[in-house]
Design an enzyme around this catalytic site. Structure first.
Site, mmCIF file in Angstrom:
data_model
loop_
_atom_site.group_PDB
_atom_site.id
_atom_site.type_symbol
_atom_site.label_atom_id
_atom_site.label_comp_id
_atom_site.label_asym_id
_atom_site.label_seq_id
_atom_site.Cartn_x
_atom_site.Cartn_y
_atom_site.Cartn_z
ATOM 1 N N ASP A 15 -1.230 14.466 6.465
ATOM 2 C CA ASP A 15 -1.341 12.574 6.560
ATOM 3 C C ASP A 15 -0.345 13.329 5.267
ATOM 4 O O ASP A 15 0.205 12.452 4.004
ATOM 5 C CB ASP A 15 -2.205 12.406 5.398
ATOM 6 C CG ASP A 15 -2.087 10.847 5.054
ATOM 7 O OD1 ASP A 15 -1.179 9.698 5.532
ATOM 8 O OD2 ASP A 15 -2.637 10.397 3.909
ATOM 9 N N GLU A 28 1.346 -1.103 0.522
ATOM 10 C CA GLU A 28 0.035 0.124 0.104
ATOM 11 C C GLU A 28 0.419 1.317 0.204
ATOM 12 O O GLU A 28 2.008 0.701 0.871
ATOM 13 C CB GLU A 28 -1.305 -0.416 1.081
ATOM 14 C CG GLU A 28 -1.729 1.246 1.776
ATOM 15 C CD GLU A 28 -3.555 0.717 2.161
ATOM 16 O OE1 GLU A 28 -3.422 -0.588 2.004
ATOM 17 O OE2 GLU A 28 -4.285 2.464 2.623
ATOM 18 N N GLU A 31 7.915 21.564 -3.773
ATOM 19 C CA GLU A 31 6.890 22.134 -3.148
ATOM 20 C C GLU A 31 6.638 23.035 -4.195
ATOM 21 O O GLU A 31 5.175 23.536 -4.309
ATOM 22 C CB GLU A 31 7.625 22.623 -2.699
ATOM 23 C CG GLU A 31 6.023 23.714 -1.460
ATOM 24 C CD GLU A 31 7.179 24.193 0.561
ATOM 25 O OE1 GLU A 31 8.250 24.292 0.462
ATOM 26 O OE2 GLU A 31 6.535 24.424 1.124
ATOM 27 N N GLU A 39 -10.281 5.535 9.201
ATOM 28 C CA GLU A 39 -10.181 4.567 7.837
ATOM 29 C C GLU A 39 -10.813 3.011 7.828
ATOM 30 O O GLU A 39 -10.672 2.731 6.977
ATOM 31 C CB GLU A 39 -9.139 5.386 7.143
ATOM 32 C CG GLU A 39 -7.717 6.458 7.269
ATOM 33 C CD GLU A 39 -7.111 6.761 6.530
ATOM 34 O OE1 GLU A 39 -5.990 5.528 6.462
ATOM 35 O OE2 GLU A 39 -6.804 7.759 5.467
ATOM 36 N N GLU A 73 4.597 9.053 -1.269
ATOM 37 C CA GLU A 73 2.860 8.476 -1.262
ATOM 38 C C GLU A 73 2.203 9.926 -1.706
ATOM 39 O O GLU A 73 2.311 10.528 -3.099
ATOM 40 C CB GLU A 73 1.862 8.870 -0.157
ATOM 41 C CG GLU A 73 0.298 8.879 -0.264
ATOM 42 C CD GLU A 73 -0.206 8.295 0.584
ATOM 43 O OE1 GLU A 73 0.402 7.999 1.259
ATOM 44 O OE2 GLU A 73 -1.646 8.746 0.258
#
Lengths: 691, 691
Positions: free
Chosen positions: B372, B167, B521, B293, B400
């Site tokens: 997150d 994941e 960024e 979640e 991620e």
């Protein structure tokens, strides 16, 4: 009403009760061959259920018959009292036509071929008790408008990791396939064939147009799986078709090319076609999605689509097969920054120049609109642009963009509008879309993507059955009134309720379904602009979901206005693909119909519609209204609860889906309204709450 | 450099050449037990490669040694010339600390326990030739700052239909698991353990925090699979942990409840823990994602998280195990219409009231930011809010939200900023985040989500190895300079190139990597507002992708401004979760650091930043700059092609990913700029093209 005892699935529009009148009389069924046997078996079953009597040959002792099915060539049975030729007029009845008449208390269904008897049977079923009541009925001929009335399944042999078992399917797994091979539930397939035949459908394609590896093999070494299905469909007058992989000679034949002008490739396809017809003598033909969304095609070899289609046509021609070549070709890797490229133009730009180049057994299968089965699109300009090409119009019964069978969305009014659209207006060449598709010489028929799966109600949402029913009936008779078709479906499906009185149910179903497509339109993308759905699965709102993607589906909303400029004057020039008067009507922001305004024009939010309201206020108004209408549909349906008019399980299933529809409609309302309030800064004129 | 011959995968920062200096000398390795054997074997292998010599006991005939590894309790080998106690000072060396010294040309690595020898070994490896050069080096103690330096794998046993094998993994399948069971490639696991040990990592959890059914069984009937892995990690000083399903007593134990206050449930867990320790005596403990979640948790039984965590702690306590209880608890079914609910508040609101209620062997594992793992977030206020709770800070090495290992994004500068953040400012209680996590009594350590898979380069993008390396090193020494850590990684990984001169490569890598996080960024979500990624997979831009979803991640951009008002005065009150001075700094739009402005404030596009530019112009400027910087990174890397400084295959892999990074950066630039130009109507001050 309820579940069929043989298959365990819902009887849909052919419950035993639909045969009550037929099965209560004395019926003679003449004729040989599988279709006549089907008619006989259907009548026999009904007679067992309801005490009637069926015979295969006139039997004096059995007494007079109330209903006679006979072929016109069947001299001993042919009733001299019915003048079939006079009824048929100048045109022959054809393979599928029939004459219905009642003379002296006896009904007659007479046809030149057994398929006509089958369609006559379902005609009598639809008539119900009225077939046998009243005085004489003059002989009248009934023929299908469309030669091909086809349902395309987008079924995969196994569950695709992204697209699932049935691509864009919302009713469970495939009725044909499971775990990579045949599902093996032939009673269910037979029940399905029977349902389709009752609507008039005569062609089915059994696998997804996106042909993955396992499915590619259906053409050759797994042909037996297809033949088995063909055997089940045959007694219901339905010819099977296969979606084929254009690269089959490479994938299956170990050739190094699939170039349609290559001799070895042509020989490979000829041999493959011969193999198919050896296994399935009445095989219908191939469906091909080529050079589209990643599928292989003739472009890879520098050939035209006519080259590709004609090669397959050549292979099928000796056996009477046809190629359904899809016109859904566009650049799905478009740069969203490039406003000059217009996906709506693609099919016309690709295919119109090739008019006249396609073989006689190629049918160009054109989606009804230029984009992709949106809730509202203009009619595709391709349909009027290729007089020397056989064209089939493709609809989508599966509700990919129209609520995915979680929402009630009765689509017959939309389809009826498409079929009745006159590309050249009302003067001069006044033919409508239906007439073009039905043209005996140049027409390719009507095709739709199926909405059926292994769900116990066939279609997930029980009321979505009506879409499948109406599609078949419109393919047979495109000028049917959608509300009348809904009545037919209601009578057959719910006609013999325990209470025996379907009237309150009928009015409820009309209230819930008649306007459901327009309701759906109101709470989703406004004024023909389309999409605004969640990418990938296409369910629920996401206003910018496709706005910056390669898919060519944009709304170009900014703080000042919204819509796609497709005019010749300042836009992509798409309006120029239409003949007059539409080319000029669509070109003009003033003349363009409101419901398509944003498809053709980028306008300020303050632009005033024909309806008298501004675009931005229209967005607010329709979204508030649409969500309220969904709530009203739910309330109306809830009133039926416990009343015994519908099976409790069916009522619950519909009620649950209406809950979801209301939730989703409110979500659409709030997202769309919030998006445009944030962007335009224009408050709602009525001061309603926008999040 | 290149592929390891034993495992077939990239040697990463432990190629044979990294051991050249060590392996060229005479080395004595004293001490017993698996870790000392590991040190011996490492040295022995290096000596085989480079002609050195290794012994296990002093051997006069073998002549003097250049390097001695010995335990402080090992009297015969202990060199009187090194005063360990003096070097260690008041604090004991601890289980993992060591002293390094060079006296009279002989190097010494001395430790109280064998783990210290192991870390000392890798210290010598990092020193390379310099360890053996020059004069005396005074004895100096080296200890890890964090007691727990942990890597969490989000690996599934089988490929999850949506989340894949790992994941949020971007480096292929799991190194531990395949097809629902052990992968069985223990040499690769051993190579992995070795790499981790070299960075200082001492704890690994081997399965996804979202614990599916198969993974739940690892706790009981499939424990043997875990024990097998533990046996491989043990010689490298790494204790294994398991992510457990809070509902295990129901799933595995056939109990009807998982209520943490239920006696049977507690007994079940006690027995399960005993079973685990029977199989794995040095088992580390459990990792738990509860009530998050969709995962089960104590809320289902009306119990608190302390209740849940303490129950598991009670089961593990007799064996010295710990519970890593994740604080990532929030409402993921939020109504986007509700602007008063603030996901950023959730962890604090849930956990701060429970400070002091958690057992001594519970570690509350807190993500570094309140959301997150975004590219830029403020430090989580939870970290300063729970003085009576052991806290571990959780980072995400797997990229991620930071380019998914297709983009170069060296994260050490971000982590360094987090670790050095002083929640109470510079006055008074001036401890930083690292000090809180490292506190000997109250600290829980540093944890990160792994970025490793079965990719031949371990991490997909070869340069992403540096993130894994730097994480381990920062957990050992949080005040390390990120650029210095990059040098360490460069020296080990590329230090012994054919040309022998890594300087041009070093400068290239610094040019490409040092500022890559800030570059990332610049071309993604501006000014701390976060997200704007494609929902689901989280790759690439979609400004409104999460704007109308239940996930609590919004930017609230409208035609006038953007940002989330989290102030006490007019917003969600989140700023009140910080102690002074940050509570006031963040509350004020004038004092708030530019890079976090939109996280804390909703401001007009014309708001002027400390940098002197407006918010809207900042958006345009940074997005143009970021995309240009990505292009410059690609150009710089391209200059290395064919130069022999890096392996050709590795160069190609990085070059391909840089192509994708440039493409994606331009996509970000154009989507973000187009979105805000359409919405704000403010043109770019420099007239650059915005689509």
């Amino acid at each position: 009403m309820g579940m069929d005892t043989a298959t365990g699935v819902h009887a849909a529009w052919l419950p035993p009760e639909a045969f009550r009148a037929l099965g209560s009389h004395r019926v003679l069924v003449r004729g040989d061959g599988p279709l006549a046997v089907t008619v006989y078996e259907e009548v026999a079953r009904a007679c067992v259920d309801y005490g009637g009597r069926v015979g295969r040959s006139p039997d004096a002792e059995a007494g007079p018959y109330d209903l006679v099915f006979a072929l016109t060539g069947d001299v001993p049975a042919l009733p001299a009292v019915v003048d079939v030729r006079a009824a048929a007029g100048a045109e022959p009845l054809g393979e599928e036509g029939f004459v219905f008449a009642r003379v002296g208390g006896v009904c007659f269904v007479l046809a030149d071929a057994a398929a006509g008897l089958l369609y006559g049977l379902f005609h009598v079923v639809r008539l119900g008790g009225s077939a046998f009541e009243g005085g004489d009925v003059p002989a009248a001929a009934h023929r299908p408008a469309m030669r091909t009335r086809m349902l395309d399944h987008w079924d995969n042999l196994e569950v695709h990791p992204v697209m699932g078992h049935v691509e864009r399917g919302y009713a469970g797994g495939s009725v044909f396939w499971r775990d990579g091979g045949p599902r093996g539930d032939l009673p269910r397939v037979r029940a399905y064939a029977r349902l389709l035949a009752a609507t008039g459908i005569n062609a089915v394609s059994v696998n997804n147009v996106n042909v993955h590896t396992a499915e590619t093999h259906l053409l050759t070494d797994r042909l037996g799986d297809v033949a088995e299905l063909a055997d089940v469909f045959r007694p219901y007058g339905i010819r099977l078709h296969l979606s084929v992989n254009f690269a089959s000679p490479v994938v299956l034949g170990a050739l190094t090319t699939a170039d349609p002008l290559d001799g070895e490739v042509r020989a490979w396809w000829a041999k493959a076609a011969a193999g198919v017809y050896q296994a399935i003598p009445d095989f219908g033909g191939f469906v091909v999605k080529a050079d589209s969304e990643g599928q292989p095609g003739p472009f890879s070899y520098g050939r035209s689509h006519a080259d590709g289609a004609n090669m397959l046509a050549e292979a099928l021609a000796p056996f009477g097969g046809e190629v359904h070549w899809r016109a859904f070709v566009y650049n799905h890797q478009q740069d969203w920054r490039d406003r000059s490229t217009d996906r709506a133009r693609a099919a016309y730009d690709h295919f119109a120049p090739q008019d006249g180049e396609f073989a006689a057994n190629v049918v160009l299968q054109v989606k009804h609109g230029p984009m992709d089965f949106q809730t509202r699109e203009p009619v595709s300009p391709v349909i009027a642009a290729m007089p020397r090409t056989r064209l089939a119009v493709e609809l989508q019964v599966t509700q990919e963009y129209t609520g995915q069978q979680r929402h009630v969305c009765y689509l017959a009014p939309m389809w009826s509008g498409v079929l009745g659209f006159r590309p050249w207006g009302d003067g001069g060449e006044a033919r409508d879309v239906a007439a073009l598709a039905a043209d005996p010489a140049a027409g390719g028929g009507l095709v739709a993507v199926s909405n059926v799966g292994d769900d116990p109600y066939w279609t997930g949402h029980p009321l979505a059955q009506a879409n499948l029913y109406a599609f078949g009936r419109l393919a047979w008779a495109p000028d049917s009134d959608p509300a009348a078709l809904l009545d037919e479906w209601i009578d057959l499906t719910f006609g013999a309720l325990p209470s025996g009185d379907p009237a309150p149910l009928r009015s409820t179903l009309h209230a819930v379904m008649d306007g459901s497509w327009q309701t759906y339109e109101r709470y989703t993308a406004p004024l023909g602009v389309g999409f605004m759905v969640r990418p990938g699965h296409h369910y629920g709102p996401d206003v910018d979901g496709y706005e910056y993607t390669p898919w060519g589906t944009y709304h170009y909303a900014d703080r000042d206005g919204i819509g796609v400029d497709r005019t010749r004057a300042t836009g992509t020039g798409y309006t120029g693909q239409y003949p007059q008067p539409w080319s000029e009507v669509y070109e003009s922001a003033e003349r363009c119909p409101d419901e398509l305004l944003l498809f053709f024009h980028h306008v300020p939010y303050g632009h005033v519609l024909h309806s008298g309201t501004t675009v931005i206020q229209h967005i607010y108004d329709t979204h508030f209204a649409g969500a309220l209408e969904a709530e009203a549909m739910r309330s109306r349906w809830a009133e039926l609860a416990g009343g015994g008019l519908v099976d409790a399980a069916l009522h619950t299933r519909v009620a649950e889906r209406l809950d979801e529809q209301v939730r989703c409609a409110q979500e659409w309302r709030d997202q769309v309204n919030a998006y445009f309030l944030r962007k335009s800064g224009v408050p709602d004129a009525h001061g309603r709450h926008i999040p």
